[in-house]
Design an enzyme around this catalytic site. Structure first.
Site, PDB file in Angstrom:
ATOM      1  N   LYS A   1       0.818  -1.217   0.000  1.00  0.00           N
ATOM      2  CA  LYS A   1       0.000   0.000   0.000  1.00  0.00           C
ATOM      3  C   LYS A   1       0.853   1.268   0.000  1.00  0.00           C
ATOM      4  O   LYS A   1       2.027   1.255   0.366  1.00  0.00           O
ATOM      5  CB  LYS A   1      -1.000  -0.041   1.158  1.00  0.00           C
ATOM      6  CG  LYS A   1      -2.132  -1.023   0.800  1.00  0.00           C
ATOM      7  CD  LYS A   1      -3.324  -0.964   1.686  1.00  0.00           C
ATOM      8  CE  LYS A   1      -4.409  -1.864   1.069  1.00  0.00           C
ATOM      9  NZ  LYS A   1      -5.496  -2.149   1.977  1.00  0.00           N
TER      10      LYS A   1
ATOM     11  N   ARG B   1      -3.388 -10.496   4.080  1.00  0.00           N
ATOM     12  CA  ARG B   1      -3.769 -10.499   2.658  1.00  0.00           C
ATOM     13  C   ARG B   1      -2.597  -9.881   1.894  1.00  0.00           C
ATOM     14  O   ARG B   1      -2.294  -8.705   2.085  1.00  0.00           O
ATOM     15  CB  ARG B   1      -5.037  -9.660   2.494  1.00  0.00           C
ATOM     16  CG  ARG B   1      -5.534  -9.506   1.066  1.00  0.00           C
ATOM     17  CD  ARG B   1      -6.744  -8.575   1.040  1.00  0.00           C
ATOM     18  NE  ARG B   1      -7.268  -8.400  -0.289  1.00  0.00           N
ATOM     19  CZ  ARG B   1      -6.791  -7.524  -1.173  1.00  0.00           C
ATOM     20  NH1 ARG B   1      -5.777  -6.755  -0.863  1.00  0.00           N
ATOM     21  NH2 ARG B   1      -7.328  -7.424  -2.365  1.00  0.00           N
TER      22      ARG B   1
HETATM   23  N1  PMM Z   1      -7.545  -3.656   0.207  1.00  0.00           N
HETATM   24  C1  PMM Z   1      -7.766  -3.694  -1.113  1.00  0.00           C
HETATM   25  C2  PMM Z   1      -8.703  -4.588  -1.650  1.00  0.00           C
HETATM   26  N2  PMM Z   1      -9.380  -5.448  -0.875  1.00  0.00           N
HETATM   27  N3  PMM Z   1      -9.840  -6.310   1.258  1.00  0.00           N
HETATM   28  C3  PMM Z   1      -9.652  -6.294   2.568  1.00  0.00           C
HETATM   29  N4  PMM Z   1     -10.328  -7.145   3.363  1.00  0.00           N
HETATM   30  N5  PMM Z   1      -8.776  -5.444   3.159  1.00  0.00           N
HETATM   31  C4  PMM Z   1      -8.060  -4.520   2.433  1.00  0.00           C
HETATM   32  O1  PMM Z   1      -7.313  -3.731   3.022  1.00  0.00           O
HETATM   33  C5  PMM Z   1      -8.243  -4.507   1.023  1.00  0.00           C
HETATM   34  C6  PMM Z   1      -9.153  -5.441   0.464  1.00  0.00           C
HETATM   35  C7  PMM Z   1      -7.040  -2.743  -2.011  1.00  0.00           C
HETATM   36  O2  PMM Z   1      -5.827  -3.187  -2.391  1.00  0.00           O
HETATM   37  P1  PMM Z   1      -5.424  -4.242  -3.579  1.00  0.00           P
HETATM   38  O3  PMM Z   1      -5.142  -3.439  -4.802  1.00  0.00           O
HETATM   39  O4  PMM Z   1      -4.266  -4.898  -2.995  1.00  0.00           O
HETATM   40  O5  PMM Z   1      -6.530  -5.212  -3.861  1.00  0.00           O
END
Ligand code: PMM
Length: 270
Positions: free
Chosen positions: A204, A244
């Site tokens: 991020k 994640r």
């Molecule tokens: N961040 C993203 C997408 N989905 N889901 C959860 N549960 N928590 C998060 O912080 C989150 C998410 C945005 O980032 P990406 O581009 O890595 O998908």
């Protein structure tokens, strides 16, 4: 949890896996590297992103989920829409990952309750287009904790099994870097609510800002892996149930080293 965005515009892997074959191959690869679930998303949530319609989101994710399911790969569906969650569950997804914590679509709770699957409720204050102006807190840890507890209470009132609720601080969603750091430092406050906590800092922007070069430019996305790893280990040490991440292999290796020490502070599962 391994990240698989089938979007043209997600901040770190947007555009890479819009082709179904490439997406499935990447998802299977993340699973083989040690992910327990692959998080498939068809709508970018990066700050400022414009929304796509539900039909577009479904058309992006369903073919990928069907093929991952056929290969025995557990999938979570990263969506804020009940219709997309329903289509994804029908295609074989086993977890709902809702970055709006049930706020964006009033129909989501009924879908989660009927499916009887885990529902990840992320802290959220508004859609990506204007979320950064909502990053105003007096005490970010207490406010995020209380707002997440409200989301969990609402889910339970709607018939969701409390044992299937997972909470997530929502790093970068209506959060400035200092808010993300405070939540990382005090993850125990969320863990104390009694639900499993998912931590999702991978690549991020606040990590890029921390690692900015002399010119002040944030470190590019592909240079944020070591920092991602550090945040994941700190989160697990603070009681996180899951992380994640985009690069699963490195995370799995680091957790394996820690597990091998037999340290009582390691609470992860193999
Ligand atoms: N961040 C993203 C997408 N989905 N889901 C959860 N549960 N928590 C998060 O912080 C989150 C998410 C945005 O980032 P990406 O581009 O890595 O998908």
């Amino acid at each position: 949890m391994g990240v698989l965005n089938v979007t043209p515009d997600s901040f770190s892997d947007g555009g890479r896996y819009t082709d179904v074959d490439a997406a499935v191959q990447h998802g299977v690869g993340l699973f083989q590297e040690g992910a327990h679930v692959i998080d498939v998303g068809g709508e970018s949530t990066r700050p400022g992103a414009e929304r796509v319609d539900a039909a577009t989101e479904i058309a992006r994710v369903v073919p990928v989920i069907e093929r991952l399911f056929a290969q025995g790969v557990p999938v979570s569906i990263d969506t804020t829409r009940a219709a997309v969650a329903e289509a994804a569950l029908a295609a074989g997804a086993v977890v709902i990952n809702d970055v709006s914590g049930g706020l964006a679509d009033p129909g989501m709770a009924a879908v989660a309750a009927a499916a009887g699957c885990p529902w990840i409720l992320m802290h959220w204050r508004g859609h990506s287009r204007d979320m950064q102006r909502l990053a105003v807190y007096h005490d970010v840890v207490a406010e995020v904790r209380d707002e997440l507890r409200e989301r969990a209470d609402a889910a339970i009132a709607a018939g969701v099994d409390p044992g299937l609720i997972v909470l997530d601080p929502g790093l970068g969603f209506a959060k400035l870097p200092e808010h993300n750091w405070a939540l990382s430092a005090h993850l125990d406050a969320l863990v104390g609510l009694g639900f499993p906590v998912l931590f999702a800092a991978s690549r991020k922007t606040y990590l890029g800002r921390l690692l900015a070069g002399p010119d002040g430019m944030p470190r590019p996305v592909d240079g944020r892996e070591a920092a991602t790893l550090a945040t994941s280990l700190l989160a697990v040490a603070s009681g996180a149930w899951g992380v994640r991440v985009h690069q699963v292999g490195a995370t799995a290796d680091a957790l394996a080293v820690w597990r091998a020490t037999g340290s009582p502070r390691f609470r992860g599962t193999p």
